[in-house]
Scaffold this active site. Structure first.
Site, PDB file in Angstrom:
ATOM      1  CE  LYS A 147      -1.780   1.762   3.981  1.00 15.80           C
ATOM      2  NZ  LYS A 147      -1.631   3.202   4.209  1.00 15.80           N
ATOM      3  CG  ASN A 148       2.111   2.860   3.568  1.00 17.39           C
ATOM      4  OD1 ASN A 148       0.970   3.240   3.270  1.00 17.39           O
ATOM      5  ND2 ASN A 148       2.465   2.589   4.817  1.00 17.39           N
ATOM      6  NE  ARG A 156      -0.741  12.570   7.111  1.00 16.56           N
ATOM      7  CZ  ARG A 156      -0.986  13.762   7.607  1.00 16.56           C
ATOM      8  NH1 ARG A 156      -2.213  14.204   7.719  1.00 16.56           N
ATOM      9  NH2 ARG A 156      -0.008  14.521   8.006  1.00 16.56           N
ATOM     10  CB  CYS A 202      -4.999   6.387   9.849  1.00 18.03           C
ATOM     11  SG  CYS A 202      -5.770   4.938   9.135  1.00 18.03           S
ATOM     12  NE  ARG A 228      -0.275  10.121   9.876  1.00 10.13           N
ATOM     13  CZ  ARG A 228      -0.625   9.197   8.989  1.00 10.13           C
ATOM     14  NH1 ARG A 228      -1.842   8.721   8.985  1.00 10.13           N
ATOM     15  NH2 ARG A 228       0.249   8.748   8.115  1.00 10.13           N
ATOM     16  N   PRO A 229       1.928  15.963  11.408  1.00 12.87           N
ATOM     17  CG  PRO A 229       3.950  16.527  12.433  1.00 12.87           C
ATOM     18  CD  PRO A 229       2.824  15.539  12.491  1.00 12.87           C
ATOM     19  CB  ILE A 230       2.801  17.966   6.078  1.00 13.72           C
ATOM     20  CG1 ILE A 230       1.934  19.234   6.062  1.00 13.72           C
ATOM     21  CG2 ILE A 230       1.940  16.730   6.032  1.00 13.72           C
ATOM     22  CD1 ILE A 230       1.389  19.517   4.678  1.00 13.72           C
ATOM     23  CG  ASP A 231       7.045  20.079  10.568  1.00 14.50           C
ATOM     24  OD1 ASP A 231       6.298  19.103  10.745  1.00 14.50           O
ATOM     25  OD2 ASP A 231       8.176  20.164  11.077  1.00 14.50           O
ATOM     26  CG  ASP A 283       2.610   1.610   9.653  1.00 12.97           C
ATOM     27  OD1 ASP A 283       2.285   2.460  10.502  1.00 12.97           O
ATOM     28  OD2 ASP A 283       2.926   1.903   8.484  1.00 12.97           O
ATOM     29  NE  ARG A 335      -7.450   4.692   5.030  1.00 14.97           N
ATOM     30  CZ  ARG A 335      -7.515   5.994   5.052  1.00 14.97           C
ATOM     31  NH1 ARG A 335      -8.409   6.576   5.790  1.00 14.97           N
ATOM     32  NH2 ARG A 335      -6.699   6.725   4.366  1.00 14.97           N
TER      33      ARG A 335
END
Ligand code: EPZ
Length: 433
Positions: free
Chosen positions: A22-23, A96, A120, A125-128, A308, A400
């Site tokens: 998936k990822n 995500r 999820c 869950r930052p994206i900085d 995970d 998912r």
């Protein structure tokens, strides 16, 4: 709401084939945006997140055609994507990994407008770090009420150095940089198998990415990327989930179509519980005959134990003899599912990023919820090994990321079924064709 109903206590015997990762898939599909020609992608997992990202690409103007009957191979022609703006807010908000569109569109057009990603939400869950990477390449980043806007006069190869190891930021930096003139280095890069898979895919399209799988990735920008044919790696976490399920229930199962090296940390912890794991070229056999022992584990970026897999292992260790300890070091908190296990009788104390699991053999099925994808997988494992009937609701989260979970488990002797409830409206928006 649709449910999984499991009559637990059955040992598992047989074979489980593992689907594509998936990822990896959710990054490789957006990467096609960078190509000037169609790409063929094989070993796609048939899961909701893949359907969503393909639908987003269609919405953006790509032509998406399945090859064959089983929807595991697709040809994506990105030539119809002529705008840097993504406007399907609902679809983007459903997952995500839609944040990979930022890197891909910035790499293609030098700018991007993408609604906020969803997915999820087991914790903040930052994206900085993603934005920091784009800025280092020369982009200006703005956050609007509902979207992220990237703009640039001219991007140029640069040295990107992260202070935290981030899978998403590493992959987004790669996507943004492959067509940027000059040399880009990514230091403190994530080394997960899907990072390497994305690099291999980009290189198949003509990119020049070296060092993926190590701490430092070096990229020489190329002018154009061409079409290619590529097969996605097997899913390390799907494999680990079934391995943990066999250890929890007992039995003997061959987990097929895996890259055993990706499973090293999981194999090592399973062996610590007394579970036998035989490693073959592209499969692993998991055998648990005696008592399941306890173990300690701590999550860490690859090659460490994957975060995970943490909920599935905690569920499995609830059935062990003795006291186990889990330490979560990747996410600030990822134990919110534990009360669901406690409802089944699990004896777990948790505080901060540590959980102590006092194993016992007598968990009892009851009604529980899948709070997110891996938390849901943990409930399935608990249900399979518990006495009595477990009903898991909110299974949309599990679906998912796990292809044909019910069928794969039924094929090894589990008593599990998916019950469709008429009043369920949770999938009403899921027409992603
Ligand atoms: C990916 O998420 C996976 N998702 C997650 O899997 C997985 O848990 C995670 O990597 C870690 O392995 C996908 O690949 C789609 P990160 P990602 O950036 O990339 C901090 C699943 O169940 N951080 O590696 O979003 C963050 O808070 C999902 O399949 C920042 O501080 O995770 C965390 O502590 C759930 N700033 C750490 O880095 C940022 O900008 C690692 O997160 C980004 C991250």
């Amino acid at each position: 709401m649709d449910k999984f109903v499991i009559n637990g206590g059955k040992k598992l015997y047989g074979k489980i084939p593992i689907s594509g990762a998936k990822n990896a898939a959710v990054a490789i599909i957006p990467a096609v945006v960078l190509s000037d020609e169609p790409c063929e992608i094989d070993n796609l997992p048939k899961i909701k997140d893949v359907n969503v990202i393909l639908s987003i690409l269609r919405h953006m103007g790509a032509d998406v055609t399945y090859v064959g009957d089983d929807q595991s191979r697709v040809i994506i022609d990105p030539r119809g994507i002529i705008s840097h703006k993504v406007t399907c807010n609902k679809l983007v908000g459903d997952m995500r990994a839609s944040y990979y569109l930022l890197g891909a569109l910035l790499g293609k057009f030098g700018k991007a407008e993408v609604p906020f990603p969803g997915g999820c939400s087991f914790c903040e869950r930052p994206i900085d770090l993603h934005l920091k990477a784009f800025e280092t390449l020369g982009a200006e980043c703005r956050i609007d009420i509902s979207k992220i806007i990237l703009d640039s006069e001219k991007l140029s190869g640069s040295d990107i150095s992260f202070d935290v190891v981030s899978v998403g930021a590493t992959m987004n930096a790669m996507l943004a940089a492959v067509k940027v003139p000059g040399r880009t280095t990514i230091e403190k890069a994530a080394k997960e198998p899907h990072v390497v898979d994305l690099a291999n895919f980009l290189n198949s399209m003509g990119a020049n990415v070296k060092g993926a799988g190590t701490d430092v990735i070096k990229i020489r920008g190329v002018e154009r990327l061409h079409g290619c044919s590529y097969s996605i790696i097997p899913d390390q976490i799907e494999a680990g989930t079934y391995m943990a399920a066999v250890a929890a229930t007992g039995g003997n199962v061959l987990i097929e179509n895996v890259i055993p090296e990706h499973l090293n940390s999981i194999i090592s912890r399973l062996r610590a519980t007394g579970t036998v794991v035989e490693v073959h070229d592209d499969s692993v056999r998991v055998i648990r005959e005696g008592e399941l022992g306890c173990c300690k584990f701590q999550t860490a970026p690859h090659p460490g134990f994957p975060t995970d897999m943490q909920p599935q292992f905690v569920a499995m260790l609830s059935f062990a003899s003795g006291r186990s300890r889990a330490t979560e070091s990747v996410w600030e908190s990822r134990f919110s599912y534990i009360p669901q296990l406690q409802m089944m009788g699990a004896d777990i104390f948790y505080s901060g990023n540590k959980a102590i699991i006092y194993g016992r053999q007598n968990l009892t099925g009851t009604g529980v919820k899948a709070l997110d994808l891996r938390a849901g997988a943990a409930m399935v494992i608990a249900g399979l090994a518990a006495k009595g009937t477990t009903e898991i609701s909110d299974i949309k989260y599990i679906e998912r990321g796990y292809e044909k979970l019910v069928q794969k488990l039924q094929d090894v002797g589990a008593d599990i079924k998916r019950v469709v409830c008429k009043e369920d409206t949770s999938n009403d928006d899921d027409d992603y064709s």
